[in-house]
Structures are given as structure tokens and as C-alpha cells.
Design a protein around this motif. Structure first.
Motif, short mmCIF file in Angstrom:
data_model
loop_
_atom_site.label_atom_id
_atom_site.label_comp_id
_atom_site.label_asym_id
_atom_site.label_seq_id
_atom_site.Cartn_x
_atom_site.Cartn_y
_atom_site.Cartn_z
N TYR A 212 0.83 -1.20 0.00
CA TYR A 212 0.00 0.00 0.00
C TYR A 212 0.87 1.26 0.00
O TYR A 212 0.54 2.26 -0.63
CB TYR A 212 -0.94 0.00 1.21
N LEU A 213 2.01 1.16 0.69
CA LEU A 213 2.94 2.30 0.70
C LEU A 213 3.51 2.56 -0.69
O LEU A 213 3.50 3.68 -1.18
CB LEU A 213 4.08 2.05 1.68
N SER A 214 4.02 1.48 -1.32
CA SER A 214 4.72 1.70 -2.59
C SER A 214 3.76 1.88 -3.76
O SER A 214 4.15 2.42 -4.79
CB SER A 214 5.69 0.54 -2.86
N LEU A 215 2.52 1.44 -3.62
CA LEU A 215 1.59 1.52 -4.75
C LEU A 215 0.58 2.66 -4.61
O LEU A 215 0.06 3.15 -5.61
CB LEU A 215 0.82 0.21 -4.91
N VAL A 216 0.27 3.08 -3.39
CA VAL A 216 -0.76 4.10 -3.23
C VAL A 216 -0.25 5.32 -2.48
O VAL A 216 -0.34 6.44 -2.96
CB VAL A 216 -1.99 3.53 -2.47
#
Lengths: 360, 310, 361
Positions: free
Chosen positions: B208-212
Motif C-alpha cells: 500500500y505504501l509503494s503503490l498508493v
């Protein structure tokens, strides 16, 4: 106390005897050490030093061999890493973080034949230079654009810690935004870290929630620009051009352009002309670059901003020029007066009009 | 300080997004700890999930597949922990810390050619005009699917632990592994499954950190979120809904303090920066005072290795 | 098929042999990793394990550095090991380390300028006291309010880091430092410096304290009633209660002791190798020390060697980066592997492996 001094003297003797760096053959390539405070691909500060080192090496060819150490903590680790670089045959060592300053001085004293270059500090020695960039000159250009582009008359600034470099940036952005737009206000958020993408994104959102529509970031990742893009607001590239976010949200950028300096200094070592110095280079010398101003900026504003940029380079325009008051209303610079470098380098006050309080 | 700009709806919506990574990771760790295993390697599993998720999304062009990749990456790393602690009887605390060290190194190595790349977008779910409602719009109808998934996961895990047979077995194993073993439950199998689930959830949080949140891959991007997730599990006394509360409390104060700074609060910035940690401690003190240790919910076999004598 | 059989007492042979086996296994696995990354595996392994100790170019400098790097790790780990044995989880030694450095430095700088010989002992005491008090927060919250010490000690690390950053920017900022952050350099003030005591050994007062702590902890665990109580509380909490062990007192003692040692380690670091309070002071020693404590099997002598081994991988890892250009991440992964193997082969000390023929059951 006396005993300690004696012990210290003894230690220094022991070092001098035991730690002679290996002698170089003339044909050997010159080894150059680079000590980075973060990972070499952090997309920000450390990556920029690393890329500049690679560029300098590319230019200088096979005569140069790099020794790179990433993520070196300030303090004992830094001292050890530089010592090992020197023992490994490095002739020149770049220490690229402010916190390495005293370690550089210590190691430089131990290895008088090795040359050192310390970024963003102020201490020098016969074999140790200091170099720094006038980032605040770049902030002047970006601040001016921000002042013109804001519709809410509120710009935001994300800082790490209230150290002089960051305070210079905030003041310069604000003073020049006011030149563009007398009604503009600045909101400041300090996130207590140079690198935490999630926190940088949160800080950007907080500034947007508070009504800012242009945000300047003084931290290392591209997270602020990504958040600005999602919100349809504006920002600037920091450290690197971040051109992938142009034309919007990235309006322009402040580029840390270390490569020419690195090339020059390495070459000086090869030629035997290296001398200790303390330089603070800006737009004029090319150490601070202004990225291409994007088409999202109206042509007249772009022209004005370029005039400021060229004026700073030519010495006719200054980021700070009196009359300017400090936050408490006392006079800082009288009409037409320019600040001296000492005051600038240690700047620890905000200028009049900024409402954020300086922590004390 | 001028707080008139603060819009409660926007604030709540931001804190919901900000707390997703720690919420997901903490839920996973909750299940692991309920089975009697203490895995301190959450930070390592999160960062590996962040990079494998990014790689999967980048090559497939699908953000959803990215999340699958993140979960798989986190779960795969957690299997090292499972092997060491469940089969080789290694100390759980030390193995967890080693897992974080290894995971951080591995993630950086895996991600070296992905720095500066952009992942496919994860958009907000289309709720049409509902999203424009005051307050409830941004809070209930203004998110991407992962936010809803994380809240649903709280409910699902709560149901699983208290209502399902599998949850009963899991808790039995965590409370007293010797008794569970003599009842014929496969203690090791249950724990390995729990560890894998925990790894997958931590990986999702990282993805979620790296994609959103950011959205980009950068070394060290979890920046300690895994440690906060661990703290949240303890804060919640090992109860899923309290994990949600803890994650939102922590995320909420983090977002609020940034907003207060932006609004020009008179409170010095260093105190504001400390506030999420101090307030979390304070709330836990208030909640736990006057209770016995047993009612605080720590699984009795937590951190102890199981070895069947026969 | 094989199965494990618990040994009645750990095997003496394997207790000493497993670390070597683990290092050997790590050399193989790490070598494969380095080969995948396109680096010469033999050269890399030699740089990490051999050159810091024996190479003509580096050893004379690197060997003493081993003690400099290991000193704080050992000192902190000794303190933590007592609590861990008793089932008391101080995860926040990093915070106590930072606060110890802060208090020690502040106590000395309050008297600046001075050349009194009492300043240094006062600073050591202030550092220890700072760490002690910071550890008392989770200890007292645990005993009075039943608040979990893992959470409190961990979250207080972040608070401590904020405090030291703000000290470096404000009240401890060097007045002669041209406005830049950071305190005066203690290592340059003779009355406050913690220098190398015997040239070429890397031994400073922190190293002396670490060695003393190893000795004291060893004697206490073997001979003293408190050592007995700690072991009992960890192995059989209920029996400990029947035996009259006051668990609240034990929590306060163990937390306080580990906090004081961590605080001292922080002060010795700031007054010697680090020199000054900076924004980022604290390089994760408090967390690494947890690993060191367990690698040493919570045994004082074991911790001493575990600390030195960890230090060796840091220093050797740096050499491998410099000379071969290995990325820092590869060294991190390599250290993780070493820990995995060390933890895994410990099995051989405590268990016997029995091979069973299929169907022989």
C-alpha cells in the motif's frame, strides 16, 4: 587532565607509526572516496552526490577509481569509514553530510597526505575543504513562481528540522513570494526527518487541507509531488529535476549540481594543484541549478522568474535585500542592505510576516 | 492558531488512508501472536512486500496483481521465520529482528532497478455523487478499495477468532500449546499458517505504501511503520477492533499534528512531533490500569517455542 | 525422516562448535549471494571476516575499532539479558541510550568551561541516571498500571529521538558553532573527553565498563540470590512467586539496570567516538544489542563474543563495500543470513537429531 593529554598524545603517536597509508605507484588510478549518509538510490540527497560522483568519473576516465560507502551514520562510524578509505589508498575523500564535520577534521589530522572535502559545513584544515551550495538562491526563484501561481494566497513549505539551511529556504521562498504577491502567506510543517515518503505525503496533504495550493518541499523523496499531482495542485522538484512530474504539478526545480565541482576537485588532485578552500557556490557557479520552468507557468511569470535567476547569477538581484525585518519586527537589513555570509550561514530566525514560531 | 480551515471530514478521511499500512500489518501480527508466536520482523516483511508488490504491479500493469505480489513477498519472507522458529527451535525475538535486517537488505537488492519508476494507479472507487456529500462523502465514499478491504479485514479476523472453529484452534494453540497438542491439534501447522498470514498482511501494508501512499519504490520507505504496527497489537490487547482503534488513533494524531503545524499552532513543533507516541502511551495506561494481566489478552504461550515430547 | 529429541542438558561440544559451523555456513550462502551480484565471493568473504583482523593494510586500524564498535553493543546487551532472562521485555534500549548521552553531555556542558577532574565521573553518573530514569517510565507504568512494557519502551525511543534532536538545535547547541546544530565536541574538551586509554587498542572507558559489566553479570548470575531469582522468574514464573520473588521489584531492578547500562553506553559514545550531540545521534545500537543478547544465549561471556562478531561484520562489511563496491544492502542481507544460521544451528546444542527409517515407527 594531564594524564588524559598524555594518553592522547601517545595515541596520536601510535597512529602515526602504525597507520601509514600504502604508498601509491605512479600508474595506479587515483582513488576517490565518497561517503553518503543515505542509500545511493534514495532519489534525493545521497543519490545526487552519488550520481555526481559517477558523472565526474565518467568525464575523468580510467585514471579515477571510486570507493563508495552508503548509509554511514554520523559519529564513530563516519570516522572509521573515512579512515578505512584512507588506509585503502584514497587520495581524496568527499564526506557529503553536515554531521560528518568534526569526524572529517579528526581523520584529516590523522592522515595529512589525504585530502578531504566536506559538504555543507564550515570547518577547514590544510588538507580539508568545505563546500556548500546556496540553495536559498534557488528557493528565491521557486518562491517567486509560487507567489504568482497561488490562487488561495497561501503557500506551504515542508522542512525537516529548523536548521539554518532550511530556515534560509523558508525565508527566501517567503520574501520572494511576497515580491510576486504581497498578500501571500506561508505555512510551515517540520517533519523531523529528511526522508520518510509516507510522512512527506501526509505533510503535503495537511498543507493542502489548510488551504495551500503551492507546496515547496525541502525533504528528499518525490512523495510530495505525487500527492500534489493527485490533488491537482503545484510544487517543485527538489535536489533533482524530477522532470517526470512536469509540466504539472512540477513547475520548476532546484537542482543540486555537484558534478562540476567534483570533477574540478578530483582533477586538481590528479594535477597536484589541490588547495584547501571554503566555498559557497550558487546559481552563478552552477552548483544550484534551476530546472526548466514548465508550460503550466504563464509566459510573463516565466520570463520574470528567469530574470530573477539570471539576475542572481549576474549579481544584480539578491534573494535577500533590505529593507527586511525579523519576525519580531526588529530591523534585520536596512534599505538596500545585503546580508553577510556569516549571518546567512547561521540563520536561525524567521523574517517578518511568517507566523510559524521558531522553536526555542 | 487558526483551526477554522480544518475540515473534520477531510481530516478523518486522511487519517483513514494514513493508517492503512500499519492497520494491515498489525492485523496480521495479531493473528500471529494469537497463535503464540512473537514475530518482531514486521518491518522487514513490510518492506519486502513493498518492493515485490511494486515489481509485480510494474510488470503486470495491474495494481491489484501488485497487491497479490506484495502479500506473496511478505508471506515468502515469513517462511524463513517459520522454518527457524517452528522447526529449528530458534529464539523468536532474535529471529524476528534478524528477519527485519535481512528483509531490508533483500528489498534494497530486489528494488535496485525500480527506483524512480511509476506504478499503475489505484483509483478511488466510483461512488458518484455520494462522494460529494459533506463529511460522509470523503469519510465513507472517497477511498480506494484497499481502505475498505482493511476495515473489512478487521471484521473478518474478529469473526474468525471468536466465532469460527479454526479461530478456536488457533487461540487454543496460543494459550497452551501442550494442551492443544494433546487434544490432537497440529500446533506447528497452525503456527506456520498464522506466520504466513501475518507475512502476507505485512506485505499488503508495505505494498500500500509503494503503490498508493507514495507511490514509488524507494529504499527504506517503510521508515519504521512495522514497529508501530507491533506496538498497536499490544495497544489493542490482542483484539481486532481495538487494533483498528489504535491504528486510527495513532494515524489520527499524526495527521492532526501535521495539520496543526500547517495551521500555525503555537505549540512548539518538537512537542507536536512527539504527540502520537505520547498520546498512544497515555491512552494505553488509562485503558490498562486497574486490570489484571490475564484480562489484557496476551496469549499465554506467546514467544515460547513448542516441541512435542513424543 | 528425522525427529528432534531434547537433550537433558545442552551439549558442551555443540555449544562451542555451533558458532563456527554457522560462520562456515554463512560463508557458503553469502558467497553465493555475492556471486549472484557479480562479485568475487572469496574476496568478499576474506574482506569481511579476515582482513579487519589480519590484513597488513587494514588490521592495525580495524582491530582496535572492533572494541569501539562492540563496546556499546556488549554493555547494552548485558543489561538487556538480565531482563530477558526474567521475561521482562525492554525493547527500548535505543531510547535509554540516547537519553543517557543527552543527560551525560548536558551535565558536563552545564559546567563549561572547566577542567575539574570531577566532571567526567559526574557525567558518567548523569548518563547512567538518565538511562535509568527513562527506563523507569515503562517499569513504573508496568508495575502501577499494568501497561505493557514492550509498547511503552518502544514508543519512548521515538520520543527520545525528538528530544535529542531538539537539544541539538536548541539548548545544547554549540554557541561557537556559527548557528549550526550540534553541541560542543566533548572529545575536544579534555575534562569531558573519553579518549582511547591504551594506544592501539580502541579501549575507552566504555570498553572498560563493558568488560566490567560482563564480569559482574557473570558473578551475579552464578552466585547471587538476585541472579537465582531472575533465572527462576524466567523459567517458572509461578514457582518464583511461591519462592517469594517479588515480581514488581524484579521488573524495576531489571529495567533500571538495563536502562542505566544503556545510558552509560550512550554517554561513553557521545564523549568519545561520536564526540557531540547531533540531530541524528543514535545509530541503532539499542536494537542491535537485542540481537547480540540472544546470539550470546543471554550468557555474559557469550554476549561478549557475540558483540565482537557483530562488530566484525560491520567493519568487514564496510571494507567489502569500499574495496569491491558491494552495495550496503548486500551486507545487510549477509548479516541477516549470519544471524539466521547462528540461530538455526543452536538447535544442535539443545536437541539430538534422530533419523528414523520410514515405517520403523
Amino acid at each position: 587532565m594531564e594524564r588524559r593529554t598524555i594518553l592522547k598524545g601517545g595515541a596520536a603517536l601510535g597512529l602515526a607509526a602504525g597507520l601509514a597509508p600504502r604508498t601509491l605507484l605512479a600508474a595506479d588510478p587515483v582513488k576517490v572516496g565518497f561517503m553518503l549518509v543515505g542509500p545511493k538510490n534514495d532519489t534525493g540527497w545521497s543519490q545526487h552526490h552519488y550520481d555526481a560522483a559517477m558523472k565526474a568519473k565518467e568525464k575523468l576516465g580510467d585514471g579515477v577509481e571510486l570507493m563508495v560507502q552508503e548509509s554511514v551514520a554520523e559519529g564513530a562510524d563516519a570516522e572509521r569509514v573515512m579512515s578505512q578509505m584512507a588506509l585503502g589508498g584514497a587520495k581524496l575523500i568527499f564526506a557529503t553530510s553536515f554531521g560528518y564535520m568534526d569526524s572529517v577534521q579528526n581523520v584529516a589530522a590523522k592522515f595529512p597526505k589525504v585530502m578531504f572535502e566536506h559538504a555543507t559545513g564550515y570547518k577547514t584544515a590544510p588538507n580539508a575543504s568545505a563546500y556548500n551550495a546556496r540553495f536559498y538562491e534557488g528557493r528565491a526563484v521557486c518562491g517567486y513562481i509560487a507567489g504568482k501561481m497561488t490562487k488561495t494566497n497561501k503557500i506551504g513549505y515542508i522542512g525537516s528540522f529548523p536548521i539554518p539551511e532550511v530556515v534560509q529556504g523558508i525565508n527566501s521562498s517567503f520574501v520572494n513570494a511576497r515580491k510576486a504577491n504581497p498578500k501571500v502567506e506561508i505555512a510551515v510543517v517540520m517533519i523531523s526527518t529528511w526522508f520518510d515518503p509516507a510522512k512527506e505525503a501526509d505533510a503535503t496533504k495537511a498543507l493542502l487541507d489548510q488551504g495551500c495550493d503551492v507546496v515547496l518541499a525541502h525533504t528528499d523523496s518525490t512523495a510530495p509531488l505525487a500527492a500534489l499531482k493527485a490533488a491537482g495542485k503545484f510544487g517543485f522538484g527538489q535536489s533533482s529535476d524530477m522532470a517526470e512530474f512536469a509540466p504539472a504539478p512540477r513547475l520548476s526545480s532546484i537542482i543540486d549540481n555537484w558534478a562540476p565541482y567534483y570533477e574540478e576537485r578530483i582533477k586538481a588532485v590528479i594535477d597536484g594543484t589541490w588547495k584547501s578552500q571554503n566555498v559557497w557556490y550558487g546559481i552563478k557557479e552552477g552548483m544550484v541549478g534551476i530546472g526548466e520552468i514548465s508550460d503550466a507557468v504563464p509566459a510573463d511569470v516565466k520570463a520574470e522568474a528567469e530574470k530573477i535567476r539570471d539576475g542572481i547569477a549576474g549579481g544584480t538581484v539578491h534573494a535577500f535585500q533590505g529593507p527586511l525585518n525579523k519576525q519580531d519586527g526588529s530591523v534585520w537589513l536596512k534599505d538596500g542592505e545585503l546580508p553577510d555570509d556569516g549571518t546567512l550561514a547561521g540563520m536561525n530566525f524567521f523574517v517578518e510576516g511568517i507566523t510559524t514560531k521558531m522553536p526555542s | 492558531m487558526d483551526l477554522s480551515h480544518m475540515n473534520a471530514g477531510v481530516l478523518v478521511a486522511s487519517l483513514m488512508v494514513a493508517s492503512v499500512p500499519i492497520l494491515l500489518a498489525a492485523l496480521g501480527e495479531l493473528v500471529v501472536e494469537k497463535s503464540g508466536v512473537l514475530n518482531l520482523g514486521v518491518e522487514g516483511m513490510m518492506i519486502v512486500g513493498a518492493v515485490t508488490g511494486f515489481i509485480a504491479a510494474f510488470h503486470s500493469g495491474s495494481a491489484v496483481l501488485g497487491f497479490v505480489g506484495g502479500a506473496a513477498g511478505g508471506a515468502a519472507l515469513s517462511m524463513i521465520f517459520a522454518l527457524l522458529t517452528q522447526f529449528l527451535m530458534a529464539n523468536q525475538v532474535a529471529t524476528g529482528l534478524a528477519l527485519t535486517l535481512f528483509g531490508q537488505g533483500l528489498a534494497s537488492l530486489l528494488g535496485q532497478s525500480y527506483v524512480g519508476q511509476k506504478p499503475p494507479l489505484t483509483g478511488k472507487l466510483p461512488f458518484g455523487p455520494l462522494a460529494d456529500l459533506p463529511f460522509v462523502g470523503p469519510v465513507l465514499f472517497g477511498h480506494d478499495w484497499v481502505v475498505y478491504f482493511s476495515v473489512l479485514a478487521v471484521g473478518a479476523i474478529s469473526w474468525f477468532l471468536t466465532r469460527s472453529r479454526g479461530g478456536l484452534v488457533l487461540r487454543a494453540v496460543g494459550e497452551n500449546h501442550d494442551a492443544a497438542h494433546s487434544l490432537g491439534y497440529k500446533v506447528r501447522l497452525v503456527r506456520v499458517a498464522a506466520i504466513g498470514f501475518g507475512g502476507a498482511m505485512a506485505g499488503l501494508g508495505g505494498a500500500y505504501l509503494s503503490l498508493v501512499r507514495v507511490p514509488q519504490w524507494t529504499e527504506g520507505m517503510t521508515a519504521g511503520a512495522g514497529w508501530i504496527a507491533l506496538a498497536i497489537v499490544v495497544f489493542a490487547s490482542w483484539r481486532p477492533w481495538r487494533v483498528l482503534m489504535g491504528a486510527w488513533l495513532f494515524g489520527g494524531i499524526s495527521v492532526l499534528q501535521l495539520n496543526m503545524q500547517a495551521a500555525g499552532s503555537a505549540i512548539p513543533v518538537q512537542y507536536l512531533s512527539m504527540s502520537p507516541y505520547l498520546i498512544t502511551i497515555l491512552v494505553l495506561v488509562i485503558m490498562s490500569s486497574g486490570r489484571s494481566r490475564a484480562s489484557l489478552g496476551a496469549p499465554a504461550s506467546l514467544g515460547q517455542n513448542f516441541h512435542a515430547a513424543r | 525422516m528425522f525427529r528432534l529429541e531434547k537433550r537433558p542438558t545442552p551439549s558442551t561440544f555443540w555449544i562451542y562448535a555451533t558458532p563456527f559451523l554457522a560462520v562456515a555456513l554463512t560463508m557458503v550462502a553469502g558467497g553465493i549471494l555475492f556471486a549472484i551480484l557479480g562479485k568475487d565471493p572469496v574476496a568478499a568473504i576474506k574482506l569481511i571476516f579476515f582482513d579487519p583482523l589480519f590484513s597488513a593494510d587494514y588490521a592495525s586500524y580495524a582491530r582496535p575499532q572492533l572494541l569501539v564498535k562492540a563496546g556499546p553493543l556488549i554493555l547494552i546487551a548485558i543489561g538487556l539479558s538480565l531482563g530477558f532472562r526474567a521475561g521482562i521485555w525492554n525493547i527500548g534500549a535505543e531510547g535509554q541510550y540516547v537519553i543517557g548521552a543527552l543527560c551525560g553531555a548536558a551535565a558536563g556542558l552545564a559546567f563549561f568551561p572547566t577542567d575539574s577532574r570531577w566532571v567526567f565521573p559526574l557525567m558518567v553518573a548523569a548518563g547512567a541516571l538518565g538511562g535509568f530514569l527513562w527506563a523507569m517510565i515503562p517499569a513504573i507504568l508496568r508495575t502501577k498500571f499494568n501497561t505493557n512494557e514492550i509498547l511503552v519502551s518502544l514508543l519512548l525511543v521515538y520520543v527520545a529521538k525528538q528530544l535529542i534532536a531538539s537539544a541539538a538545535l536548541n539548548f545544547l547547541r554549540n554557541p561557537d558553532g556559527a548557528g549550526f546544530p550540534g553541541s560542543r565536541n566533548l572529545a575536544q574538551i579534555p575534562a569531558m573527553a573519553n579518549p582511547e586509554l591504551i594506544p592501539g587498542t580502541g579501549l575507552h572507558w566504555g570498553g572498560v565498563a563493558a568488560i566490567l559489566a560482563v564480569g559482574v553479570a557473570y558473578v551475579m548470575l552464578q552466585r547471587h540470590i538476585l541472579g537465582y531469582q531472575i533465572k527462576l522468574a524466567g523459567q517458572a514464573p509461578r514457582a518464583a512467586r511461591f519462592a517469594g520473588v517479588n515480581s514488581d521489584r524484579l521488573i524495576v531492578l531489571c529495567m533500571g539496570f538495563s536502562g542505566a547500562l544503556a545510558g552509560m553506553a550512550g554517554f561513553f559514545e557521545v564523549s568519545g567516538p561520536a564526540g557531540q550531540i547531533t540531530i541524528d545521534f543514535g545509530a541503532g545500537y539499542g536494537f542491535t544489542a537485542i540481537i547480540v543478547a540472544f546470539l550470546g544465549r543471554l550468557n555474559p561471556i557469550g554476549i561478549f563474543f557475540a558483540g565482537l562478531l557483530m562488530a566484525l561484520t560491520y567493519i568487514g562489511g564496510e571494507l567489502a563495500q569500499l574495496v569491491l563496491g558491494l552495495p550496503a544492502a548486500a551486507i545487510q542481507a549477509f548479516q541477516g543470513m549470519l544471524l539466521f544460521f547462528l540461530l538455526a544451528v543452536d538447535l544442535l546444542a539443545n536437541y539430538r537429531i534422530r533419523f528414523i527409517l520410514p515405517g520403523a515407527r
